[in-house]
Design a protein around this motif. Sequence first.
Motif, mmCIF file in Angstrom:
data_model
loop_
_atom_site.group_PDB
_atom_site.id
_atom_site.type_symbol
_atom_site.label_atom_id
_atom_site.label_comp_id
_atom_site.label_asym_id
_atom_site.label_seq_id
_atom_site.Cartn_x
_atom_site.Cartn_y
_atom_site.Cartn_z
ATOM 1 N N PRO A 190 0.835 -1.204 0.000
ATOM 2 C CA PRO A 190 0.000 0.000 0.000
ATOM 3 C C PRO A 190 0.871 1.256 0.000
ATOM 4 N N SER A 191 0.665 2.117 -0.992
ATOM 5 C CA SER A 191 1.584 3.234 -1.215
ATOM 6 C C SER A 191 1.619 4.213 -0.056
ATOM 7 N N ASP A 192 0.465 4.471 0.578
ATOM 8 C CA ASP A 192 0.450 5.429 1.685
ATOM 9 C C ASP A 192 1.249 4.920 2.875
ATOM 10 N N VAL A 193 1.087 3.636 3.192
ATOM 11 C CA VAL A 193 1.819 3.030 4.317
ATOM 12 C C VAL A 193 3.311 2.972 3.993
ATOM 13 N N TRP A 194 3.633 2.542 2.782
ATOM 14 C CA TRP A 194 5.028 2.455 2.374
ATOM 15 C C TRP A 194 5.709 3.826 2.423
ATOM 16 N N ASP A 195 5.046 4.835 1.891
ATOM 17 C CA ASP A 195 5.625 6.177 1.871
ATOM 18 C C ASP A 195 5.874 6.698 3.288
ATOM 19 N N SER A 196 4.938 6.441 4.195
ATOM 20 C CA SER A 196 5.097 6.898 5.585
ATOM 21 C C SER A 196 6.269 6.204 6.260
ATOM 22 N N ALA A 197 6.369 4.892 6.060
ATOM 23 C CA ALA A 197 7.480 4.141 6.638
ATOM 24 C C ALA A 197 8.805 4.589 6.039
ATOM 25 N N TYR A 198 8.823 4.773 4.737
ATOM 26 C CA TYR A 198 10.018 5.210 4.009
ATOM 27 C C TYR A 198 10.518 6.544 4.563
ATOM 28 N N GLN A 199 9.609 7.507 4.691
ATOM 29 C CA GLN A 199 9.984 8.834 5.176
ATOM 30 C C GLN A 199 10.450 8.794 6.626
ATOM 31 N N SER A 200 9.793 7.985 7.437
ATOM 32 C CA SER A 200 10.182 7.875 8.843
ATOM 33 C C SER A 200 11.589 7.314 8.992
ATOM 34 N N ILE A 201 11.892 6.265 8.237
ATOM 35 C CA ILE A 201 13.203 5.637 8.336
ATOM 36 C C ILE A 201 14.278 6.534 7.743
ATOM 37 N N GLU A 202 13.940 7.278 6.709
ATOM 38 C CA GLU A 202 14.903 8.210 6.128
ATOM 39 C C GLU A 202 15.382 9.244 7.138
ATOM 40 N N GLN A 203 14.483 9.706 8.003
ATOM 41 C CA GLN A 203 14.851 10.751 8.953
ATOM 42 C C GLN A 203 15.317 10.207 10.303
ATOM 43 N N ALA A 204 15.337 8.896 10.447
ATOM 44 C CA ALA A 204 15.646 8.290 11.747
ATOM 45 C C ALA A 204 17.126 8.408 12.112
ATOM 46 N N ASP A 205 17.367 8.622 13.394
ATOM 47 C CA ASP A 205 18.719 8.533 13.951
ATOM 48 C C ASP A 205 19.064 7.080 14.266
ATOM 49 N N LEU A 206 18.002 6.283 14.488
ATOM 50 C CA LEU A 206 18.191 4.896 14.899
ATOM 51 C C LEU A 206 17.065 4.046 14.328
ATOM 52 N N VAL A 207 17.437 2.919 13.711
ATOM 53 C CA VAL A 207 16.470 1.942 13.220
ATOM 54 C C VAL A 207 16.776 0.608 13.885
ATOM 55 N N ILE A 208 15.774 0.062 14.578
ATOM 56 C CA ILE A 208 15.936 -1.224 15.266
ATOM 57 C C ILE A 208 15.102 -2.268 14.540
ATOM 58 N N VAL A 209 15.766 -3.262 13.972
ATOM 59 C CA VAL A 209 15.100 -4.335 13.231
ATOM 60 C C VAL A 209 14.933 -5.521 14.173
ATOM 61 N N ILE A 210 13.695 -5.973 14.362
ATOM 62 C CA ILE A 210 13.413 -7.026 15.341
ATOM 63 C C ILE A 210 12.690 -8.195 14.686
ATOM 64 N N GLY A 211 13.283 -9.378 14.786
ATOM 65 C CA GLY A 211 12.592 -10.605 14.422
ATOM 66 C C GLY A 211 12.280 -10.783 12.953
ATOM 67 N N THR A 212 13.195 -10.399 12.085
ATOM 68 C CA THR A 212 12.985 -10.629 10.659
ATOM 69 C C THR A 212 14.297 -11.008 9.993
ATOM 70 N N SER A 213 14.205 -11.894 9.024
ATOM 71 C CA SER A 213 15.382 -12.330 8.272
ATOM 72 C C SER A 213 15.665 -11.407 7.101
ATOM 73 N N LEU A 214 14.792 -10.421 6.886
ATOM 74 C CA LEU A 214 14.954 -9.462 5.786
ATOM 75 C C LEU A 214 15.093 -10.163 4.429
ATOM 76 N N GLU A 215 14.220 -11.131 4.203
ATOM 77 C CA GLU A 215 14.240 -11.872 2.945
ATOM 78 C C GLU A 215 13.258 -11.307 1.927
ATOM 79 N N VAL A 216 12.281 -10.528 2.395
ATOM 80 C CA VAL A 216 11.184 -10.116 1.518
ATOM 81 C C VAL A 216 11.411 -8.711 0.975
ATOM 82 N N TYR A 217 11.394 -8.607 -0.340
ATOM 83 C CA TYR A 217 11.500 -7.317 -1.022
ATOM 84 C C TYR A 217 10.105 -6.679 -1.072
ATOM 85 N N PRO A 218 9.959 -5.359 -0.943
ATOM 86 C CA PRO A 218 11.021 -4.355 -0.816
ATOM 87 C C PRO A 218 11.351 -3.957 0.622
ATOM 88 N N VAL A 219 10.684 -4.620 1.593
ATOM 89 C CA VAL A 219 10.905 -4.241 2.991
ATOM 90 C C VAL A 219 12.361 -4.403 3.391
#
Length: 265
Positions: A190-219
């Motif tokens: 969903p473009s609205d959710v993706w855009d919000s997450a994208y913008q939030s992570i772009e401006q983040a000082d810290l990103v904590i990834v929890i419980g994922t193997s990061l296998e799925v694109y584009p996440v």
Amino acid sequence: MEHNGDWKTLSNEALTKEEKLKWAKVCYPELVQLVQLLQSSTYTVVLTGAGMSTESGIPDFRSQSGWWKNIDPRKVATVDALEEHYSLFQEFYQTRVKALENIEPHIGHYILAKWEKKNLIQAIATQNVDGLHQKSGSKTVYPLHGSIRSFRCHHCDQAVKEEVFMNEDSCSICGGKLRPNVVLFGETLPSDVWDSAYQSIEQADLVIVIGTSLEVYPVNELPSLTKGKTVLVNVDEVSGFYPFDVIVKGKAKEVLEKLNELLEL
């Protein structure tokens, strides 16, 4: 995360706060480092995957032991399956919906909600469709893969109630096939959710990834967007993909509980 010390040391009232922190730095250096990053960050985003939900009793459908009837969900959770093998598609998602009936958030979900209230974290982006972050009280949640707790017609997008889908009815408007509001394999996020997450992570000082193997694109590309620090909390390391600044090995619930204790010293 090296378990070379007794965590009960933190509850030893004979020790001062400074002594407890000194002990933690020796026995759990990655946890202490993450606490320091949390405390110094002005904008922190958490990205969660299946490992955040499994400790609430939700099966990991990507694992061998979690496969439903030995069918790869990547072959069932598709638009092709919905359109060409609807009875199988419907049964698969009915099984998943029923599996959530008595599922509750675990303490790790509530800890993240509390951190948001304390302004320690600003947003959660999640690959999980179970709604447990929202149920635990988190407000700013970006469900990247949709929600299995709401439903619609695949053809006209008319919203329907859960019981209509579970009763195997058709759309009352166009007679189309009903589905949960999840992102199927091959569909765009969903473009609205993706855009919000994208913008939030772009401006983040810290990103904590929890419980994922990061296998799925584009996440799996999201952590690379930040210019800040990145931390992985997972049972296994994500090899050969992303150079995290800190890696904490362990289950989501246990690690979050320990982090919360250290933050409250």
